[in-house]
Write an enzyme that holds these catalytic residues in place. Structure first.
Site, short mmCIF file in Angstrom:
data_model
loop_
_atom_site.label_atom_id
_atom_site.label_comp_id
_atom_site.label_asym_id
_atom_site.label_seq_id
_atom_site.Cartn_x
_atom_site.Cartn_y
_atom_site.Cartn_z
N HIS A 1 0.74 -1.16 -0.10
CA HIS A 1 -0.14 0.04 -0.04
C HIS A 1 0.87 1.36 0.07
O HIS A 1 2.11 1.37 0.48
CB HIS A 1 -0.72 0.11 1.15
CG HIS A 1 -0.36 -0.02 2.42
ND1 HIS A 1 0.18 1.32 3.02
CD2 HIS A 1 0.02 -0.95 3.26
CE1 HIS A 1 0.88 0.81 4.35
NE2 HIS A 1 0.72 -0.38 4.44
N ARG B 1 -6.31 0.57 3.59
CA ARG B 1 -5.07 1.06 3.15
C ARG B 1 -4.67 0.15 1.58
O ARG B 1 -4.07 0.65 0.83
CB ARG B 1 -3.84 1.29 3.89
CG ARG B 1 -3.42 0.18 4.76
CD ARG B 1 -2.74 0.58 5.89
NE ARG B 1 -1.94 -0.48 6.78
CZ ARG B 1 -2.43 -1.00 7.71
NH1 ARG B 1 -3.83 -0.63 8.21
NH2 ARG B 1 -1.96 -2.06 8.67
N GLU C 1 -1.64 -7.05 7.63
CA GLU C 1 -0.18 -6.59 8.15
C GLU C 1 -0.04 -7.59 9.29
O GLU C 1 -1.19 -8.13 9.91
CB GLU C 1 -0.10 -5.15 8.44
CG GLU C 1 1.02 -4.78 9.48
CD GLU C 1 2.35 -5.06 8.59
OE1 GLU C 1 2.46 -6.38 8.14
OE2 GLU C 1 3.03 -4.02 7.92
N HIS D 1 0.66 -5.66 2.67
CA HIS D 1 1.34 -4.93 3.66
C HIS D 1 2.70 -5.23 3.61
O HIS D 1 3.32 -6.18 3.28
CB HIS D 1 0.81 -5.07 4.91
CG HIS D 1 -0.77 -4.84 4.99
ND1 HIS D 1 -1.27 -3.47 5.47
CD2 HIS D 1 -1.52 -5.45 4.67
CE1 HIS D 1 -2.29 -3.46 5.31
NE2 HIS D 1 -2.97 -4.72 4.85
#
Length: 221
Positions: free
Chosen positions: A8, A59, A86, A176
């Protein structure tokens, strides 16, 4: 077949220097622009997608949509999966990194950040919304080391991506820093002690090519 990995764009947490983990923060304006530029790069390279994946955190979803829109591929179906989230940083989530260094020391914080086997301090309970209601509660961590991230990312690759590659599909994966590092470790067979060498910059396409049996041919970029 091609698989493009994109982390992202810059998030609000990146900008403010705190651990995000599974917190659902948005992108900064810079992050949105980074995602758009990544899509323009994809378009300039002539890469087309048949399917896209993102985590369930905004995100990556915003980044994925921007990349597809900038490359004139917004129609491509996107599947969102928690397995691309993440790393869960446990009690570090939402805490400024400099504050933790001052409290616990740089060496300990570095172990929490980069240790393959050493988890952060676990939370007692997670406070998540309904996006995780359908999951077996035993799958939802209260903190993760890097090894645990690898363990949840690999089944995603094997179960969802490999069949698409064998069906001759090109794939976009927006994730992520740590979920993509885990994927790169698996794809390139990077030893766990060398995971620090895997660099995943914000919104920089990483391109892999595979044969019809989903065997890695090369990392193009």
């Amino acid at each position: 077949m091609k698989v493009v990995l994109i982390r992202h764009g810059e998030s609000e947490a990146n900008f403010e220097n705190y651990w995000t983990g599974w917190l659902d923060v948005s992108l900064t304006e810079k992050g949105r622009q980074q995602a758009w530029v990544a899509g323009e790069q994809i378009k300039a390279m002539g890469i087309t997608f048949d399917f896209a994946f993102a985590s369930v955190l905004q995100r990556t979803i915003i980044t994925c949509d921007a990349v597809l829109e900038a490359s004139n591929q917004l129609w491509v179906p996107v599947h969102k999966t928690w397995r691309l989230n993440e790393r869960h940083y446990g009690q570090l989530v939402g805490v400024n990194k400099d504050v933790m260094v001052a409290q616990y020391g740089k060496e300990q914080v570095q172990k929490w950040r980069r240790g393959y086997d050493e988890p952060p301090l676990y939370v007692e309970e997670n406070d998540f919304d309904r996006r995780y209601d359908s999951l077996d509660p035993r799958l939802i961590p209260k903190g993760e080391n890097l090894g645990m991230v690898v363990a949840r990312v690999v089944p995603f690759w094997q179960d969802q991506v490999v069949p698409l590659l064998k069906d001759h599909k090109n794939i976009l994966i927006t994730g992520h820093g740590n979920s993509l590092r885990a994927l790169v470790k698996y794809l390139e067979d990077v030893p766990k002690d060398d995971m620090d060498t895997i660099d995943i910059p914000n919104a920089q396409p990483i391109i892999y090519e595979f044969d019809s049996q989903a065997n890695l041919i090369e990392r193009a970029i």
